[in-house]
Design a protein around this motif. Structure first.
Motif, PDB file in Angstrom:
ATOM      1  N   ALA A  15       9.456 -17.965   2.880  1.00 56.26           N
ATOM      2  CA  ALA A  15       8.893 -16.757   2.277  1.00 56.26           C
ATOM      3  C   ALA A  15      10.011 -15.763   2.003  1.00 56.26           C
ATOM      4  N   TRP A  16      10.129 -15.330   0.730  1.00 59.59           N
ATOM      5  CA  TRP A  16      11.148 -14.373   0.318  1.00 59.59           C
ATOM      6  C   TRP A  16      10.495 -13.025   0.054  1.00 59.59           C
ATOM      7  N   LEU A  17      11.096 -11.982   0.585  1.00 61.50           N
ATOM      8  CA  LEU A  17      10.514 -10.644   0.504  1.00 61.50           C
ATOM      9  C   LEU A  17      10.593 -10.097  -0.918  1.00 61.50           C
ATOM     10  N   ILE A  18       9.457  -9.684  -1.446  1.00 63.46           N
ATOM     11  CA  ILE A  18       9.372  -9.075  -2.773  1.00 63.46           C
ATOM     12  C   ILE A  18       9.365  -7.553  -2.659  1.00 63.46           C
ATOM     13  N   SER A  19       8.618  -7.035  -1.699  1.00 59.43           N
ATOM     14  CA  SER A  19       8.489  -5.589  -1.505  1.00 59.43           C
ATOM     15  C   SER A  19       7.862  -5.345  -0.136  1.00 59.43           C
ATOM     16  N   HIS A  20       8.006  -4.137   0.359  1.00 59.65           N
ATOM     17  CA  HIS A  20       7.334  -3.777   1.598  1.00 59.65           C
ATOM     18  C   HIS A  20       7.262  -2.262   1.685  1.00 59.65           C
ATOM     19  N   ALA A  21       6.504  -1.745   2.637  1.00 61.83           N
ATOM     20  CA  ALA A  21       6.447  -0.306   2.888  1.00 61.83           C
ATOM     21  C   ALA A  21       5.656  -0.059   4.174  1.00 61.83           C
ATOM     22  N   PRO A  22       5.993   1.019   4.882  1.00 62.56           N
ATOM     23  CA  PRO A  22       5.205   1.432   6.040  1.00 62.56           C
ATOM     24  C   PRO A  22       4.225   2.534   5.640  1.00 62.56           C
ATOM     25  N   THR A  23       3.230   2.732   6.456  1.00 62.90           N
ATOM     26  CA  THR A  23       2.346   3.889   6.289  1.00 62.90           C
ATOM     27  C   THR A  23       1.944   4.396   7.661  1.00 62.90           C
ATOM     28  N   THR A  24       1.810   5.705   7.784  1.00 64.57           N
ATOM     29  CA  THR A  24       1.467   6.340   9.058  1.00 64.57           C
ATOM     30  C   THR A  24       0.386   7.376   8.814  1.00 64.57           C
ATOM     31  N   TRP A  25      -0.544   7.492   9.750  1.00 66.87           N
ATOM     32  CA  TRP A  25      -1.528   8.566   9.675  1.00 66.87           C
ATOM     33  C   TRP A  25      -1.380   9.451  10.912  1.00 66.87           C
ATOM     34  N   LEU A  26      -1.536  10.722  10.704  1.00 62.99           N
ATOM     35  CA  LEU A  26      -1.422  11.726  11.769  1.00 62.99           C
ATOM     36  C   LEU A  26      -2.669  12.586  11.697  1.00 62.99           C
ATOM     37  N   ASP A  27      -3.594  12.339  12.572  1.00 63.04           N
ATOM     38  CA  ASP A  27      -4.915  12.942  12.469  1.00 63.04           C
ATOM     39  C   ASP A  27      -5.308  13.566  13.795  1.00 63.04           C
ATOM     40  N   THR A  28      -6.493  14.111  13.826  1.00 60.77           N
ATOM     41  CA  THR A  28      -6.994  14.715  15.065  1.00 60.77           C
ATOM     42  C   THR A  28      -8.013  13.832  15.764  1.00 60.77           C
ATOM     43  N   LYS A  29      -8.450  12.790  15.093  1.00 61.70           N
ATOM     44  CA  LYS A  29      -9.411  11.880  15.718  1.00 61.70           C
ATOM     45  C   LYS A  29      -9.196  10.467  15.201  1.00 61.70           C
ATOM     46  N   GLY A  30      -9.632   9.506  15.984  1.00 65.91           N
ATOM     47  CA  GLY A  30      -9.511   8.111  15.598  1.00 65.91           C
ATOM     48  C   GLY A  30     -10.774   7.610  14.926  1.00 65.91           C
ATOM     49  N   GLY A  31     -10.875   6.263  14.856  1.00 62.02           N
ATOM     50  CA  GLY A  31     -12.061   5.661  14.254  1.00 62.02           C
ATOM     51  C   GLY A  31     -11.751   4.987  12.932  1.00 62.02           C
ATOM     52  N   ALA A  32     -12.745   4.990  12.044  1.00 64.68           N
ATOM     53  CA  ALA A  32     -12.586   4.339  10.742  1.00 64.68           C
ATOM     54  C   ALA A  32     -11.785   5.227   9.788  1.00 64.68           C
ATOM     55  N   ARG A  33     -10.996   4.605   8.944  1.00 59.38           N
ATOM     56  CA  ARG A  33     -10.239   5.340   7.936  1.00 59.38           C
ATOM     57  C   ARG A  33      -9.856   4.399   6.808  1.00 59.38           C
ATOM     58  N   THR A  34      -9.517   4.993   5.676  1.00 56.67           N
ATOM     59  CA  THR A  34      -9.037   4.263   4.507  1.00 56.67           C
ATOM     60  C   THR A  34      -7.572   4.588   4.297  1.00 56.67           C
ATOM     61  N   VAL A  35      -6.773   3.573   4.015  1.00 54.87           N
ATOM     62  CA  VAL A  35      -5.339   3.744   3.756  1.00 54.87           C
ATOM     63  C   VAL A  35      -5.023   3.209   2.369  1.00 54.87           C
ATOM     64  N   ASP A  36      -4.361   4.020   1.562  1.00 52.08           N
ATOM     65  CA  ASP A  36      -3.863   3.575   0.256  1.00 52.08           C
ATOM     66  C   ASP A  36      -2.343   3.687   0.277  1.00 52.08           C
ATOM     67  N   LEU A  37      -1.692   2.535   0.191  1.00 51.01           N
ATOM     68  CA  LEU A  37      -0.249   2.463   0.398  1.00 51.01           C
ATOM     69  C   LEU A  37       0.464   1.890  -0.829  1.00 51.01           C
ATOM     70  N   PRO A  38       1.307   2.689  -1.509  1.00 55.80           N
ATOM     71  CA  PRO A  38       2.164   2.116  -2.551  1.00 55.80           C
ATOM     72  C   PRO A  38       3.356   1.417  -1.900  1.00 55.80           C
ATOM     73  N   LEU A  39       3.559   0.152  -2.221  1.00 60.34           N
ATOM     74  CA  LEU A  39       4.744  -0.542  -1.748  1.00 60.34           C
ATOM     75  C   LEU A  39       5.951  -0.099  -2.585  1.00 60.34           C
ATOM     76  N   THR A  40       7.136  -0.499  -2.170  1.00 58.15           N
ATOM     77  CA  THR A  40       8.342  -0.130  -2.907  1.00 58.15           C
ATOM     78  C   THR A  40       8.339  -0.792  -4.283  1.00 58.15           C
ATOM     79  N   ALA A  41       8.748  -0.036  -5.294  1.00 55.20           N
ATOM     80  CA  ALA A  41       8.833  -0.568  -6.649  1.00 55.20           C
ATOM     81  C   ALA A  41       9.671  -1.837  -6.659  1.00 55.20           C
ATOM     82  N   THR A  42       9.260  -2.805  -7.491  1.00 51.35           N
ATOM     83  CA  THR A  42       9.942  -4.093  -7.494  1.00 51.35           C
ATOM     84  C   THR A  42       9.842  -4.749  -8.855  1.00 51.35           C
TER      85      THR A  42
END
Length: 538
Positions: A467-494
């Motif tokens: 497997a050769w890496l095409i792109s990657h990216a991290p994402t972090t959320w900083l909130d006041t409560k846990g539970g369900a959430r939606t994450v929309d993450l743009p990976l690095t342009a490639t």
């Protein structure tokens, strides 16, 4: 005058002293214009004065600099080159000689706080902007420079100073920024995730080779301690070209931006919107490699694509030479595993967006299907504190070596522990898929803590598990409560050609040494149905 210390580029030292495991190679209003004149037959067609070392006083600092010019009397366009973070004005010695031979007065200088220049490191702040203007003043007063034909250029730190400076000083008519930034805040905190390794390299260089200002020390101390993020962001915004876009558009210098797909210091996503918002003559070039790697060989005077573009850019916008750069498509990319391509604008890279739904996980190999409409009724739980062999590599090194070898960062996918990562693989296409642009990942999560981090990796998987890496990216959320959430993450342009018969593969885990994570230990994050990946296909 103080003696000059020899230049030992940090990038070269890193490549020589670090090692990395690599897999098999991956498969196969306008600026002022002038009457055009004939370009010199060779890069060094004119004799030059040779390099002369000078001191330039600017405010409370004496800046170490050098100047080289054509030997024949006359008026010439001038180029000012601030050196990179951790380096000094000798960095551009080979290129300064070449440029002088092409008909330029070239002044290279060491920004304040570095090596033997006075003052403290201002990190492209107001003192650095005043210094750049003062160097231009000195150039006009002490060399045969034409005041109507001033350009600035540099790699990394020097490129950032050059671009921001063009928003402050109307005399700058053309800029080339190589491996520079437009948004320091995004470079440090992209997707709310602190970039550990790149910031660490910057601090080591500043502490070892420079005299950091109290502002820089505080910003980096706060960054590493994960405190006062709003203050660090304010410091970063005041040192970002994005903040001074109005000034650039008022002055309208001709701007060439060149960067690497794998730049771990200043990932290229930040450049896309900025480039689109520029109103003067502009050009965007992206090539394989990490920070300052694509242009590195040019510093030794070797033939180099980035520096060749710089010649063409300045020759046209400062010397009036008809190089053709003004009429060809302004977005030029060298994909990770394909030949160079040119486009009218960034949006033309991707003609179609293909959605790959994440599907349920197979019990026999722990892999899910990537493709089709997003499905429901499944989930995949990941531990928050367990790493895997899927990673973004080592800053500077991994993607740097990839630029020279043509080998993308690699992992043998069977070694990625499915108890620690989610893995989804697509059906194998019957023809090559040309991925161009910014892939975007949409995740539906449950069971999250108030703070957390995920890292996504997009791979090219062959039938043998390579497997050769095409792109990657991290994402972090900083909130006041846990539970369900939606994450929309743009990976690095490639830009990557997925070969016929290979599987597009997504891996998601929670730890990567490139970044700080915000995960609580011994917890978990659950990815659920409704998640999908959008891939730009040309």
């Amino acid at each position: 005058m103080a003696p000059r210390r020899p230049v030992v580029p940090a990038l070269v030292l890193s490549l020589m002293t670090a090692t990395v495991l690599a897999g098999p190679p991956a498969p196969a209003a306008a600026a002022t214009t002038y009457t055009p004149v004939a370009a010199p037959a060779a890069a060094a067609a004119r004799s030059t004065t040779g390099i002369k070392f000078v001191d330039i006083t600017s405010g409370d600092a004496v800046l170490k600099a050098n100047v080289v010019a054509p030997a024949v009397a006359g008026r010439y366009p001038a180029l000012v080159l601030p050196s990179s973070w951790g380096l000094n004005d000798l960095e551009y010695a080979a290129q300064a000689q070449t440029l002088a031979g092409r008909g330029y007065v070239v002044v290279s200088y060491t920004p304040r706080g570095w090596w033997f220049s006075g003052g403290q490191i201002d990190t492209a702040g107001p003192k650095d902007m005043a210094d750049l203007s003062r160097v231009i003043d000195w150039t006009l007063a002490n060399t045969p420079a034409d005041p109507n034909r001033i350009g600035t250029a540099g790699i990394s730190y020097g490129g950032g100073i050059s671009l921001i400076g063009a928003a402050h000083d109307k005399r700058i008519r053309a800029v080339v920024m190589m491996s520079g930034w437009t948004d320091i805040v995004w470079s440090l905190y992209a997707e709310e995730t602190r970039h550990r390794q790149s910031a660490g390299f910057l601090k080591i260089a500043a502490d070892t080779l420079g005299d950091p200002s109290p502002e820089l020390d505080k910003a980096l101390d706060d960054f590493f301690a994960n405190r006062n993020a709003a203050e660090v962001a304010a410091w970063g915004r005041s040192r970002s070209a994005k903040t001074y876009l109005d000034g650039l558009n008022a002055n309208k210098p001709a701007v060439l931006i060149a960067n690497g797909w794998g730049d771990t210091f200043f990932p290229p996503n930040q450049l896309v919107d900025f480039y689109g918002a520029l109103e003067g003559p502009k050009r965007l070039e992206l090539r394989p490699g990490d920070h300052a790697i694509a242009e590195l060989t040019g510093l030794a005077g070797l033939d180099n694509a980035v520096w060749n573009s710089l010649y063409r850019w300045f020759d046209h916008y400062l010397r009036g030479v008809a190089t053709g750069v003004e009429s060809e498509p302004p977005v030029e990319i060298k994909p990770l595993n394909a030949a160079t391509e040119k486009y009218a604008d960034w949006s033309a890279l991707s003609g179609d967006n293909r959605r790959y739904g994440l599907g349920s996980i197979r019990t026999w190999d722990g892999t899910g299907l990537l493709g089709g409409a997003p499905s429901t009724g499944w989930s995949k739980t990941l531990p928050t504190d367990k790493d895997t062999f899927a990673n973004g590599g080592i800053a500077l090194i991994t993607n740097g070596l990839a630029a020279f070898t043509g080998w993308q960062p690699w992992v043998w996918l069977p070694t990625v522990d499915r108890s620690r990562a989610g893995v989804w693989a697509s059906e194998r296409p019957s023809r090559t898929q040309r991925i161009r642009g910014i892939p975007k990942l949409h995740l539906e999560l449950t069971g999250t803590e108030p703070k957390g981090t995920l890292v996504a990796y997009l791979y090219d998987l062959d039938i043998f598990g390579n497997a050769w890496l095409i792109s990657h990216a991290p994402t972090t959320w900083l909130d006041t409560k846990g539970g369900a959430r939606t994450v929309d993450l743009p990976l690095t342009a490639t830009a990557y050609d997925l070969p016929e018969g290979h599987s597009l593969t997504l891996v998601i885990d929670t730890v990567d040494s490139l970044y700080y994570d915000e995960n609580a230990p011994h917890k978990s994050i659950t990815i659920t149905g409704g998640s999908y990946l959008d891939v730009p296909i040309h």
